[in-house]
Each structure stands twice: as structure tokens, then as C-alpha cells.
Design a protein around this motif. Structure first.
Motif, short mmCIF file in Angstrom:
data_model
loop_
_atom_site.label_atom_id
_atom_site.label_comp_id
_atom_site.label_asym_id
_atom_site.label_seq_id
_atom_site.Cartn_x
_atom_site.Cartn_y
_atom_site.Cartn_z
N VAL A 40 0.81 -1.22 0.00
CA VAL A 40 0.00 0.00 0.00
C VAL A 40 0.84 1.26 0.00
O VAL A 40 0.64 2.17 -0.81
CB VAL A 40 -0.96 0.01 1.21
N THR A 41 1.81 1.32 0.91
CA THR A 41 2.58 2.56 1.10
C THR A 41 3.75 2.68 0.13
O THR A 41 3.94 3.73 -0.49
CB THR A 41 3.11 2.63 2.55
N ARG A 44 2.45 0.92 -3.78
CA ARG A 44 1.10 1.35 -4.16
C ARG A 44 0.43 0.39 -5.14
O ARG A 44 -0.15 0.80 -6.15
CB ARG A 44 1.14 2.77 -4.74
N ASP A 47 -4.94 0.06 -2.61
CA ASP A 47 -5.21 1.02 -1.55
C ASP A 47 -5.58 0.27 -0.27
O ASP A 47 -5.70 -0.96 -0.25
CB ASP A 47 -6.30 2.00 -1.94
N ASP A 48 -5.77 1.03 0.82
CA ASP A 48 -6.06 0.42 2.12
C ASP A 48 -7.36 -0.34 2.11
O ASP A 48 -7.49 -1.38 2.76
CB ASP A 48 -6.11 1.51 3.20
N GLU A 49 -8.35 0.16 1.37
CA GLU A 49 -9.65 -0.49 1.34
C GLU A 49 -9.55 -1.89 0.73
O GLU A 49 -10.07 -2.86 1.28
CB GLU A 49 -10.64 0.36 0.55
N ARG A 139 -11.05 4.06 8.89
CA ARG A 139 -11.74 3.94 7.61
C ARG A 139 -13.17 3.42 7.82
O ARG A 139 -14.11 3.84 7.14
CB ARG A 139 -10.97 3.00 6.68
#
Length: 203
Positions: A40-41, A44, A47-49, A139
Motif C-alpha cells: 500500500v505505502t 502502491r 489502496d487500504d480499502e 476507515r
């Protein structure tokens, strides 16, 4: 996609999963924040979702959680071959270490130095898991609201700790509710838009 880009993607998978295999001390749960950072970071890839959804599904399936996550990331990036590369690079560090240290296992298991290392690492793992849980909760708060988050936390705690239902069953139940919730939300939003449009045309 050029050959150079393909090779770069494979090298990224190999390097990312190799790091998680080396640094993921303490089993599957401790590796998840490392895999999240890479996927994610850093690179990429998602995404987090999406990462949260994949993590939930992986938790509901049998087998080691970190290996399943590595297999999914590899498959998502480069198909079956990418999945093989990701899994191999994730498990090879542990396999090599176990083979090399096999003769010292008995000594290391009783070593005060090793026990001290384990005690020192545990708080770090706890903090990493806590940070990831906080970000997922944030979230969830944005998507469901504070009251629903508190209710779901209470329900999950009761099911897991008081009733002692298997975590996989709890995850499946919440996934099913999530699908129902968002489908219902889409229908309500659609009706609201149609109503606004009809009122606008009539006026």
C-alpha cells in the motif's frame, strides 16, 4: 508492457516479499503490517480499502495468512508466475534459516539471549498491529459512522471472546453484512437521486 518493466515488477515482488519473510518475526499476524507497507505505502499496488478486503478474505480461508497474502499480491501483479515468485521469496528466508540453524534449535530455544530478544520484539509487533487496526477502524468510522463501529466492535468481541465462535465464521458474517449494507446504501442513494431529479423536473 516492455520486458524491462516486466523484470522490474518481478524484482519488486521478490524484494518486497523477501523483506517480509526476513523481518516478519513472530508468525503471520506480525507480518501483515510489513506486507501492508510494501503493497500500500511503498509500491502502491493497492489502496487500504482493497488490502482490508483481501486480508478479511484471507483470514477466512485455511492456511498461513502471510503466505496467502503474498500469493494474492504476486498473482495480482504478474499472474501465476508472479504468485509463485512472491510465495517462494516470502518463505525462502525462513526455510534457509531453519535448515542452517536446525542443529542449534535446542540451544537457542533455551537461550536467555534469545528469550530476551523475543521479549524485546513483542512490544514492537503489538504497536505495528495496533497502528494497522487503528487505521482500519478510522476507515470503518468514515464508512459506517461511530455508532455502527462501536456496535460491530462489541458484537465481534462477544462472538470471539464470550461465545468462542471461530474467527473465520465471524469474518464471513461481517463480509455478508458488508455486502448487504453497501448494496442497500446504493439503492437508497439511487432512489434519493431519482427523487431529486423528479422534483427538479417538476419545478
Amino acid at each position: 508492457m516492455s520486458e524491462q518493466t516486466n523484470e522490474r515488477r518481478y524484482s519488486q515482488l521478490a524484494w518486497a516479499m523477501g523483506k517480509t519473510g526476513i523481518l516478519g518475526y513472530g508468525g503471520g499476524p506480525s507480518v501483515i503490517p510489513l506486507i501492508r507497507f510494501e503493497a500500500v505505502t511503498h509500491y502502491r499496488w493497492m489502496d487500504d480499502e482493497e488490502f482490508g478486503e483481501v486480508l478479511a478474505i484471507a483470514n477466512a480461508l485455511p492456511g498461513p495468512i502471510a503466505t496467502k497474502m503474498a500469493a494474492y499480491l504476486g498473482y495480482r501483479q504478474k499472474g501465476i508466475l508472479g504468485s509463485i515468485v512472491a510465495v517462494l521469496m516470502h518463505i525462502l528466508p525462513s526455510v534457509i534459516a531453519m535448515v542452517c540453524l536446525l542443529s542449534f534449535v535446542e540451544y537457542l530455544s533455551n537461550s536467555e539471549v534469545v528469550q530476551g530478544m523475543i521479549a524485546a520484539v513483542m512490544p514492537v509487533i503489538s504497536v505495528m498491529l495496533g497502528v494497522m487496526a487503528y487505521e482500519f477502524a478510522k476507515r470503518a468510522y468514515k464508512g459506517l459512522g461511530r455508532i455502527m463501529v462501536v456496535v460491530f466492535c462489541a458484537i465481534s468481541f462477544a462472538l470471539l471472546q464470550l461465545v468462542s465462535i471461530h474467527p473465520a465464521i465471524v469474518i464471513v458474517l461481517f463480509l455478508a453484512y458488508g455486502a448487504f449494507h453497501f448494496r442497500l446504501a446504493e439503492r437508497l442513494n439511487s432512489k434519493a437521486k431519482k427523487t431529486e431529479k423528479a422534483e427538479g423536473e417538476s419545478s
